[in-house]
Design a protein around this motif. Sequence first.
Motif, short mmCIF file in Angstrom:
data_model
loop_
_atom_site.label_atom_id
_atom_site.label_comp_id
_atom_site.label_asym_id
_atom_site.label_seq_id
_atom_site.Cartn_x
_atom_site.Cartn_y
_atom_site.Cartn_z
N THR A 147 49.39 27.23 46.60
CA THR A 147 48.85 27.33 45.25
C THR A 147 47.42 26.82 45.18
O THR A 147 46.55 27.42 44.54
CB THR A 147 49.74 26.55 44.26
OG1 THR A 147 51.04 27.14 44.24
CG2 THR A 147 49.16 26.56 42.86
N GLU A 205 45.06 29.31 47.55
CA GLU A 205 44.65 30.60 47.00
C GLU A 205 43.55 30.44 45.95
O GLU A 205 42.73 31.35 45.76
CB GLU A 205 45.85 31.33 46.39
CG GLU A 205 46.44 30.69 45.16
CD GLU A 205 47.63 31.46 44.59
OE1 GLU A 205 47.98 32.51 45.17
OE2 GLU A 205 48.21 31.00 43.60
N TYR A 242 44.69 38.94 46.24
CA TYR A 242 45.85 38.94 47.14
C TYR A 242 46.96 38.04 46.60
O TYR A 242 46.69 36.96 46.06
CB TYR A 242 45.41 38.46 48.52
CG TYR A 242 46.42 38.67 49.63
CD1 TYR A 242 46.59 39.92 50.20
CD2 TYR A 242 47.17 37.61 50.10
CE1 TYR A 242 47.50 40.11 51.24
CE2 TYR A 242 48.08 37.78 51.13
CZ TYR A 242 48.24 39.04 51.69
OH TYR A 242 49.15 39.23 52.71
N ASP A 243 48.21 38.48 46.75
CA ASP A 243 49.37 37.68 46.32
C ASP A 243 49.86 36.84 47.49
O ASP A 243 50.64 37.29 48.32
CB ASP A 243 50.48 38.60 45.82
CG ASP A 243 51.74 37.83 45.42
OD1 ASP A 243 51.64 36.59 45.26
OD2 ASP A 243 52.81 38.47 45.28
N TRP A 244 49.40 35.59 47.54
CA TRP A 244 49.78 34.72 48.65
C TRP A 244 51.22 34.25 48.54
O TRP A 244 51.87 33.97 49.56
CB TRP A 244 48.83 33.51 48.70
CG TRP A 244 47.47 33.89 49.17
CD1 TRP A 244 46.40 34.23 48.41
CD2 TRP A 244 47.04 34.01 50.53
NE1 TRP A 244 45.32 34.55 49.20
CE2 TRP A 244 45.69 34.41 50.51
CE3 TRP A 244 47.66 33.81 51.76
CZ2 TRP A 244 44.96 34.62 51.67
CZ3 TRP A 244 46.93 33.99 52.92
CH2 TRP A 244 45.59 34.40 52.87
N HIS A 245 51.75 34.20 47.35
CA HIS A 245 53.11 33.69 47.19
C HIS A 245 54.17 34.67 47.69
O HIS A 245 55.34 34.28 47.83
CB HIS A 245 53.36 33.31 45.72
CG HIS A 245 52.75 31.99 45.35
ND1 HIS A 245 51.39 31.82 45.24
CD2 HIS A 245 53.30 30.77 45.09
CE1 HIS A 245 51.13 30.56 44.91
NE2 HIS A 245 52.27 29.90 44.82
N GLN A 246 53.78 35.90 47.98
CA GLN A 246 54.73 36.85 48.56
C GLN A 246 55.19 36.40 49.95
O GLN A 246 56.22 36.85 50.45
CB GLN A 246 54.11 38.24 48.66
CG GLN A 246 52.98 38.34 49.69
CD GLN A 246 52.39 39.72 49.78
OE1 GLN A 246 53.09 40.68 50.10
NE2 GLN A 246 51.09 39.83 49.49
#
Length: 481
Positions: free
Chosen positions: A240, A243, A264-268
């Motif tokens: 969190t 990113e 970009y969706d890092w939590h994926q």
Amino acid sequence: MHHQKLESYRTGNLDEMSIAQMQEEMQLGNITSEELVLMYKENISLRNENLNAVLEINPDALQTAQALDFERRRRGPRSKLHGIPLLIKDNIDTNDKMHTSAGSLAMENNYALRDAKVVEKLRAAGAVILGKTNMTEWANFMSDKMTNGYSSRGGQVKNPYGAFDVGGSSSGSAAAVAANLAAAAVGTETSGSIINPAAQNSLVGIKPTIGLISRSGIIPLSHTQDTAGPLARTVEDAVTVFETLIGTDDDDVITAFAEMFKGYDWHQHLNPHGLSGVSFGVDRELFKEIGSDQLDAFEKALEQLRISGADIQDISLGADQEDLGFAVLLHEFKADLNAYLAASNPQQPIRSLTDVIAFNTEHADTMLKFGHNLLEQADRLSGMLTEREYVEALERNRFLAAQQGMKTSLQKAGVDALLLPQDFGCNIGAAAGFPSITVPYCQTPNGEPFGITFAGQAFDEPKLIEYAYAFEQTTKGRKRP
């Protein structure tokens, strides 16, 4: 605390609370950002005396939190960090009422003219900058005799787990988060300064690929190896913060690489099954000096990885850390620090590395407890980066660490990433400018934290996060001090 509700919440709920949990509590109206700041300030007042982890509190933190609470009620949160109190290492510029000193009394009255880019991004995301953390003076590049975590301005940072090495140089950032003095912190690394204190304090540390996070406004050591990165109690919390820090910066040309992760969706990548079918390489030459308790812990971690579906191979990187160019750091330190100091606040009297040495010498009783031989070595160089010794060392780093060590060797072995016990061997990835993530695994029989480091090639952060998160969820290795 005088407020019984807050005291009850602080002692019963706050410690080890994740950033996501804090957000949920704020959304439900159970707590506010203002109350989080008050509770963390209480923790600091009670615990920091024995740790020396926090150098100073941001005088504006409470009112910033109040404003962010008002904004949440009116328009909703800006991001996952809205209202979250974070700590910042003392070599990162903040254009506020706090100082930026790199732990040195020579710089104790330095007020930055503007926020570092990473601070600018955190503020834009709605984070509350709670304070500045102590660190190993001049990012552990003052003396080769200095203990990790010592600075003339803040004294000795102590490990909250006991009489163990606290790690360097982001020592205060790590000890503070481990002791629950903030939700998370930002540290910096040149060679092991995020990974090492993370491992020593049972934390997650992300050392990013050079180019993803701006270094503008950070007191430098080496422009080819410096980076900022998060220290947190969980992989999710570290991601969190991570990113939020990523992004391009016109003042730091290498951050052009960050464009590839825009939006970009890092939590994926928080995938609990992320170890299945993954192949890891272990180069045992990198940790020949490891203690028996740590080696036992590492072997148990390897077995846990196998149980989780990973394959483990013994490999050779073909590179020894002793072969890497220390001269790169010596030469770049003078050039980069002189440039930073020359552009710093005009009211700040220290304008060069020579000035730092002169100040230390004049105040030897206070400043030279461990000497300053590294500063002297660096200052004898030209600072122009023309010397053959520097150019040859830089080329050696790029070939041995990056091309041969972390690229060709891993590809030839057919492995996805390198596994390291604690921070053993992390200098190779640092010299290459490549990423690493450390995750808590256990404590050795004497109570010292022990972590596993996943290291990869440039921009392998998505894969490393999957490995780290899956390992964390399987082992649940962090225990509060």
